[in-house]
Design an enzyme around this catalytic site. Sequence first.
Site, mmCIF file in Angstrom:
data_model
loop_
_atom_site.group_PDB
_atom_site.id
_atom_site.type_symbol
_atom_site.label_atom_id
_atom_site.label_comp_id
_atom_site.label_asym_id
_atom_site.label_seq_id
_atom_site.Cartn_x
_atom_site.Cartn_y
_atom_site.Cartn_z
ATOM 1 N N PRO A 112 0.792 -1.236 0.000
ATOM 2 C CA PRO A 112 0.000 0.000 0.000
ATOM 3 C C PRO A 112 0.820 1.280 0.000
ATOM 4 O O PRO A 112 0.236 2.357 -0.009
ATOM 5 C CB PRO A 112 -0.814 -0.127 1.290
ATOM 6 C CG PRO A 112 0.090 -0.893 2.208
ATOM 7 C CD PRO A 112 0.802 -1.884 1.332
ATOM 8 N N GLY A 113 2.155 1.169 0.048
ATOM 9 C CA GLY A 113 2.964 2.363 -0.145
ATOM 10 C C GLY A 113 3.909 2.738 0.971
ATOM 11 O O GLY A 113 4.531 3.798 0.918
ATOM 12 N N LYS A 115 6.960 1.607 1.994
ATOM 13 C CA LYS A 115 8.353 1.782 1.611
ATOM 14 C C LYS A 115 8.501 2.807 0.479
ATOM 15 O O LYS A 115 9.462 3.579 0.447
ATOM 16 C CB LYS A 115 8.953 0.434 1.210
ATOM 17 C CG LYS A 115 9.029 -0.564 2.364
ATOM 18 C CD LYS A 115 9.551 -1.905 1.909
ATOM 19 C CE LYS A 115 9.702 -2.880 3.072
ATOM 20 N NZ LYS A 115 8.414 -3.251 3.689
ATOM 21 N N GLU A 133 2.258 -1.369 -8.806
ATOM 22 C CA GLU A 133 1.508 -2.426 -8.140
ATOM 23 C C GLU A 133 0.688 -3.160 -9.189
ATOM 24 O O GLU A 133 -0.036 -2.542 -9.965
ATOM 25 C CB GLU A 133 0.604 -1.832 -7.065
ATOM 26 C CG GLU A 133 -0.399 -2.797 -6.487
ATOM 27 C CD GLU A 133 0.244 -4.025 -5.857
ATOM 28 O OE1 GLU A 133 -0.294 -5.141 -6.064
ATOM 29 O OE2 GLU A 133 1.278 -3.882 -5.167
ATOM 30 N N ARG A 138 -5.340 -2.626 -5.163
ATOM 31 C CA ARG A 138 -4.241 -2.235 -4.274
ATOM 32 C C ARG A 138 -3.513 -1.012 -4.818
ATOM 33 O O ARG A 138 -3.039 -0.170 -4.053
ATOM 34 C CB ARG A 138 -3.278 -3.412 -4.090
ATOM 35 C CG ARG A 138 -3.818 -4.496 -3.175
ATOM 36 C CD ARG A 138 -2.949 -5.738 -3.166
ATOM 37 N NE ARG A 138 -1.562 -5.470 -2.853
ATOM 38 C CZ ARG A 138 -1.074 -5.317 -1.626
ATOM 39 N NH1 ARG A 138 -1.894 -5.386 -0.577
ATOM 40 N NH2 ARG A 138 0.210 -5.101 -1.418
ATOM 41 N N ASP A 178 10.084 -5.127 -2.590
ATOM 42 C CA ASP A 178 9.514 -5.678 -1.362
ATOM 43 C C ASP A 178 8.595 -6.809 -1.813
ATOM 44 O O ASP A 178 7.410 -6.606 -2.068
ATOM 45 C CB ASP A 178 8.756 -4.598 -0.601
ATOM 46 C CG ASP A 178 8.258 -5.091 0.744
ATOM 47 O OD1 ASP A 178 9.030 -5.775 1.442
ATOM 48 O OD2 ASP A 178 7.092 -4.822 1.086
ATOM 49 N N CYS A 231 8.887 -9.905 4.496
ATOM 50 C CA CYS A 231 8.494 -9.938 5.914
ATOM 51 C C CYS A 231 8.317 -11.384 6.349
ATOM 52 O O CYS A 231 7.392 -11.704 7.097
ATOM 53 C CB CYS A 231 7.223 -9.126 6.146
ATOM 54 S SG CYS A 231 5.752 -9.741 5.290
#
Length: 424
Positions: A112-113, A115, A133, A138, A178, A231
């Site tokens: 969603p932004g 980084k 994206e 999203r 990411d 993550c």
Amino acid sequence: MTALPKAFTERMARDLGDEAAAFFNCFSLPPVRGIRVNTLKISVARFREISPFDLSPVPWEPNGFYVSEEKPGKTVLHAAGAYYVQEPSAMCAAPLLGARPGERVLDLCSAPGGKGTQLAQAMRGEGVIVLNEINFQRAKALSSNVERLGITNAVVTCASPGELAEKLAGSFDRVLVDAPCSGEGMFRKDPAAAEEWSPANVKMCAARQAEILECAARLLAPGGRLVYSTCTFAREEDEERSAAFLAAHPSFSLEREVRLWPHRARGEGHYAALFKSGGEGRAQFPALARPRADKRSLALFAEFSSRFLNVSFGNIHAVGNRLYSLPEGCPDPGVQQLRAGVELGEVIKDRFEPAHALAMCLREGQAAFIELDERSALSYLRGNTFACPDVSGWAVASCLGLPLGWCKVSGGTAKNHLPKALRI
């Protein structure tokens, strides 16, 4: 305590050995929450003065803070773009990339932004940052966050990494990946992530990450830098994925590798690796192919600007009746776009009507700001009008000096022009 999959606990017990007990104990504790101050709008010192939260610094991000509030996104300051809600461990990847003003930067899997907007802050409005994206819904959320934070030099695209690599190969000084992952660092925040986890999903994610990294390597200019992050705790998706990338790309070198464990550092955990591409070069974008605004549209905006703005906008282009101020060197990516630069507004018949995005990138002194207290600001965010005897015409409703959106004042009443989709 979060229920953990058996195969996950067995793997982590093998990988962590004596530290496994401390690691598993983390899952009996509440998730860690954080915010990042948006220095494009407000200084950290000023935010500390007005913050509604108790703040504790995040060690790896100077603008990041731990907060205990369960829903930190439900404040006027959040609506004004003063901060972004971001998990503290996730703040480690963007600083590793070292984005600087004037560069061409890509966040390849941006929604969603967190980084991407972190990188935009480091660029201070100079250069061009492309936030991509693949999922349209999203991407819309990403675009909304870019608008709320007042970022003026971003292009938001909706494309696969492969499509983007075909159009913009060798175009970027720095690229952040990411990557979509098995989400093991989400288990404490989202029990459903643990329920959906499986060893097969880890393997599937690792294969997809390899494909995305291949595209990222093509998008990077010679001598550029690439950060890969996840993550998750799976070595197959992290250290082993980085090693495989280096083996397949001998011109790249590993500059730094970071692993944040939840039992060692306060956060949900994160992995990030910084690579440098061999050679030297300068990122080059394809020539801009957007139509420039016609004279009539420019004249109407100039009239609006002379009456209501104390700041100039250049490089104005048109999409239909809408005008945009694009960053210098803005590319024509050749893929679907949701946002480019700042949407200034729309020409409607013989008048110019400003866009919400324009209000959100303004500062005090650049337009008439109507300062509201918190109660009045919440009323504005609900879409209500308010009395305003001292201003006429277009003005920005603000709170604590930060913009909330446009209003148009006539006869002592400020008509609310906050987009309905943003009202609370």
